[in-house]
Design a protein around this motif. Structure first.
Motif, PDB file in Angstrom:
ATOM      1  N   GLN A 128     106.684  43.224 -70.255  1.00 56.49           N
ATOM      2  CA  GLN A 128     107.674  44.108 -69.654  1.00 56.49           C
ATOM      3  C   GLN A 128     108.278  45.022 -70.724  1.00 56.49           C
ATOM      4  OE1 GLN A 128     110.774  41.838 -67.851  1.00 56.49           O
ATOM      5  NE2 GLN A 128     111.917  43.639 -67.154  1.00 56.49           N
ATOM      6  N   LYS A 130     110.530  47.578 -72.598  1.00 58.02           N
ATOM      7  CA  LYS A 130     111.907  48.082 -72.544  1.00 58.02           C
ATOM      8  C   LYS A 130     112.057  49.339 -73.412  1.00 58.02           C
ATOM      9  CE  LYS A 130     114.027  44.382 -70.549  1.00 58.02           C
ATOM     10  NZ  LYS A 130     114.796  44.403 -69.286  1.00 58.02           N
ATOM     11  N   ASP A 131     111.319  49.374 -74.489  1.00 61.00           N
ATOM     12  CA  ASP A 131     111.413  50.529 -75.374  1.00 61.00           C
ATOM     13  C   ASP A 131     110.166  50.593 -76.248  1.00 61.00           C
ATOM     14  OD1 ASP A 131     112.435  52.799 -76.445  1.00 61.00           O
ATOM     15  OD2 ASP A 131     114.053  51.854 -77.557  1.00 61.00           O
ATOM     16  N   ARG A 133     108.298  52.426 -80.069  1.00 68.08           N
ATOM     17  CA  ARG A 133     108.335  53.200 -81.306  1.00 68.08           C
ATOM     18  C   ARG A 133     106.939  53.752 -81.508  1.00 68.08           C
ATOM     19  NH1 ARG A 133     113.652  51.985 -83.491  1.00 68.08           N
ATOM     20  NH2 ARG A 133     114.352  51.943 -81.357  1.00 68.08           N
TER      21      ARG A 133
ATOM     22  N   LEU B  98     103.209  44.200 -79.534  1.00 72.50           N
ATOM     23  CA  LEU B  98     104.193  43.945 -78.491  1.00 72.50           C
ATOM     24  C   LEU B  98     105.190  42.939 -79.051  1.00 72.50           C
ATOM     25  CD1 LEU B  98     101.728  43.339 -75.488  1.00 72.50           C
ATOM     26  CD2 LEU B  98     102.686  45.510 -76.296  1.00 72.50           C
ATOM     27  N   VAL B  99     106.393  43.382 -79.289  1.00 69.62           N
ATOM     28  CA  VAL B  99     107.406  42.505 -79.867  1.00 69.62           C
ATOM     29  C   VAL B  99     108.366  42.057 -78.771  1.00 69.62           C
ATOM     30  CG1 VAL B  99     109.285  42.311 -81.530  1.00 69.62           C
ATOM     31  CG2 VAL B  99     107.272  43.689 -82.071  1.00 69.62           C
ATOM     32  N   CYS B 100     108.470  40.741 -78.578  1.00 67.02           N
ATOM     33  CA  CYS B 100     109.365  40.218 -77.540  1.00 67.02           C
ATOM     34  C   CYS B 100     110.794  40.170 -78.064  1.00 67.02           C
ATOM     35  CB  CYS B 100     108.922  38.833 -77.095  1.00 67.02           C
ATOM     36  SG  CYS B 100     110.011  38.159 -75.824  1.00 67.02           S
ATOM     37  N   ILE B 109      97.528  44.373 -79.717  1.00 69.66           N
ATOM     38  CA  ILE B 109      96.609  45.101 -78.841  1.00 69.66           C
ATOM     39  C   ILE B 109      95.610  45.814 -79.726  1.00 69.66           C
ATOM     40  CG2 ILE B 109      96.334  46.944 -77.165  1.00 69.66           C
ATOM     41  CD1 ILE B 109      98.934  46.323 -76.002  1.00 69.66           C
ATOM     42  N   ARG B 133     101.477  54.378 -85.665  1.00 72.93           N
ATOM     43  CA  ARG B 133     102.198  53.119 -85.519  1.00 72.93           C
ATOM     44  C   ARG B 133     102.772  53.097 -84.112  1.00 72.93           C
ATOM     45  NH1 ARG B 133     102.161  50.874 -90.959  1.00 72.93           N
ATOM     46  NH2 ARG B 133     100.097  51.720 -91.121  1.00 72.93           N
ATOM     47  N   LEU B 134     102.360  52.104 -83.333  1.00 67.64           N
ATOM     48  CA  LEU B 134     102.906  51.991 -81.975  1.00 67.64           C
ATOM     49  C   LEU B 134     103.364  50.566 -81.730  1.00 67.64           C
ATOM     50  CD1 LEU B 134     103.492  52.925 -79.097  1.00 67.64           C
ATOM     51  CD2 LEU B 134     101.087  52.539 -78.535  1.00 67.64           C
ATOM     52  N   THR B 135     104.622  50.420 -81.419  1.00 74.49           N
ATOM     53  CA  THR B 135     105.173  49.099 -81.120  1.00 74.49           C
ATOM     54  C   THR B 135     105.980  49.181 -79.838  1.00 74.49           C
ATOM     55  OG1 THR B 135     105.348  48.632 -83.492  1.00 74.49           O
ATOM     56  CG2 THR B 135     106.584  47.221 -81.998  1.00 74.49           C
ATOM     57  N   PHE B 136     105.706  48.254 -78.928  1.00 78.91           N
ATOM     58  CA  PHE B 136     106.519  48.150 -77.723  1.00 78.91           C
ATOM     59  C   PHE B 136     107.512  47.014 -77.877  1.00 78.91           C
ATOM     60  CE2 PHE B 136     102.693  50.231 -76.049  1.00 78.91           C
ATOM     61  CZ  PHE B 136     103.287  51.313 -75.410  1.00 78.91           C
ATOM     62  N   HIS B 137     108.718  47.281 -77.491  1.00 86.01           N
ATOM     63  CA  HIS B 137     109.739  46.241 -77.475  1.00 86.01           C
ATOM     64  C   HIS B 137     110.018  45.890 -76.024  1.00 86.01           C
ATOM     65  CE1 HIS B 137     110.889  46.939 -81.767  1.00 86.01           C
ATOM     66  NE2 HIS B 137     110.283  48.077 -81.495  1.00 86.01           N
ATOM     67  N   GLY B 138     110.062  44.604 -75.734  1.00 86.95           N
ATOM     68  CA  GLY B 138     110.295  44.211 -74.353  1.00 86.95           C
ATOM     69  C   GLY B 138     110.298  42.710 -74.200  1.00 86.95           C
ATOM     70  N   VAL B 139     109.846  42.240 -73.035  1.00 81.20           N
ATOM     71  CA  VAL B 139     109.882  40.810 -72.747  1.00 81.20           C
ATOM     72  C   VAL B 139     108.465  40.321 -72.470  1.00 81.20           C
ATOM     73  CG1 VAL B 139     110.913  39.017 -71.324  1.00 81.20           C
ATOM     74  CG2 VAL B 139     112.146  41.158 -71.718  1.00 81.20           C
ATOM     75  N   CYS B 140     108.055  39.288 -73.197  1.00 79.19           N
ATOM     76  CA  CYS B 140     106.700  38.773 -73.054  1.00 79.19           C
ATOM     77  C   CYS B 140     106.557  37.979 -71.755  1.00 79.19           C
ATOM     78  CB  CYS B 140     106.322  37.903 -74.248  1.00 79.19           C
ATOM     79  SG  CYS B 140     107.088  36.278 -74.272  1.00 79.19           S
ATOM     80  N   ARG B 141     105.337  37.716 -71.388  1.00 83.20           N
ATOM     81  CA  ARG B 141     105.033  37.036 -70.135  1.00 83.20           C
ATOM     82  C   ARG B 141     105.793  35.703 -70.039  1.00 83.20           C
ATOM     83  NH1 ARG B 141      99.788  37.715 -67.240  1.00 83.20           N
ATOM     84  NH2 ARG B 141      99.054  38.842 -69.077  1.00 83.20           N
TER      85      ARG B 141
END
Ligand SMILES: [Zn+2]
Ligand SMILES: [Zn+2]
Ligand SMILES: [Zn+2]
Ligand SMILES: [Zn+2]
Lengths: 151, 151
Positions: A128, A130-131, A133, B98-100, B109, B133-141
């Motif tokens: 999911q 949220k943001d 970079r 993907l950083v939770c 990925i 550099r691509l990092t998503f911040h959010g909530v893991c499964r």
DNA sequence: TTTATAAATTATAATGATTGTAATTGACAC
DNA sequence: GTGTCAATTACAATCATTATAATTTATAAA
């Protein structure tokens, strides 16, 4: 300018924080230098011109607070320092950056190019979002020209 | 494993660097812990188990060297430390993360989802992309499940 | 107007990651 | 063997950031 200060004041108040003179001076610096990507130290030096008695720790705390409230985004381009970037008005996500490996310049991309990618991450990885970079490293238009000339 | 060490040895040699015992020990740690995103300090502690006489500065220098040769990528997730990530074999670009925000876990990925975006950046901004550099911040499964249960 | 209370700030010290330095070691060529 | 150069070690220094204690400011009750 005053309009944006006002909006930030309201955002602070909504979480029962105050816009103290030090915080206001800091926000003004960020607004005046919106194109730049200032480090805490750089913000501190600029704020000092307006309010010489301010301390570095206060600037750090203020930037931290603004960061929590999503008024600024904290970003790191790989040199040792964190940089602070005002969110564009009404932006849901952090904008993207183009960092030139030749001259060090930083361009911004406000358009959100990641909608499709985020959908994939959401659907295929169950993550999911949220943001994000996103930073591209490469050669800016200007430096490409210069390379073309000298060759 | 030996195969990959060998390849790295060749990469070093091609720039007239040597694969010293210290460098080899460091590379072995990186290979063994490929899933993780180790800080210099963490690498140092793990290398010490194999080669107790190694110094922290050597680890820093080795990681720096591997970084220049694009054998590892240096990345920063916003905590104060740089982390070092082996490039996947044959990968042209750095992989995504993907950083939770709940549990701090980091997923990878490997698929390059940015082809289209890079094309846009190249064509519309005239920026020649070399890396990203691509990092998503959010909530893991996992954390989504836990939130769903407790509510 | 006093007094109390909490938030915010200052000045300074401390921490933690990273880099620099001088001396030492090791590999290799002559 | 001696000289040379890269690499390493041990340690000191630096730089960004955070923590602490004392002080100030704002706000509200008495
Ligand atoms: Zn450039
Ligand atoms: Zn920006
Ligand atoms: Zn999680
Ligand atoms: Zn990774």
């Amino acid at each position: 300018m005053e309009h944006r200060i006002d909006r930030i004041k309201k955002q602070l108040h909504s979480q029962s924080y105050k816009l103290t003179p030090q915080r206001e001076a800091t926000v003004r610096v960020l607004l005046e230098r919106e194109e730049d990507h200032l480090s805490a130290e750089e913000v501190y030096l600029l704020v000092k011109e307006k309010a010489p008695e301010i301390g570095l720790a206060t600037v750090y705390r203020t930037l931290e607070l603004l960061s929590e409230l999503k008024i600024v985004d904290k970003i790191n381009f790989g040199d040792g320092v964190s940089r602070y970037d005002l969110r564009k008005e009404g932006a849901a996500h952090f904008h993207h950056h183009l960092v030139c490996m030749e001259c060090g310049s930083v361009e911004e991309i406000v358009e959100d190019l990641l909608d499709d990618v985020e959908k994939i991450v959401q659907d295929d990885w169950g993550f999911q979002v949220k943001d994000h970079r996103l930073t591209f490293h490469g050669v800016c238009r200007q430096c490409q020209k210069e390379v073309a000339q000298t060759s």
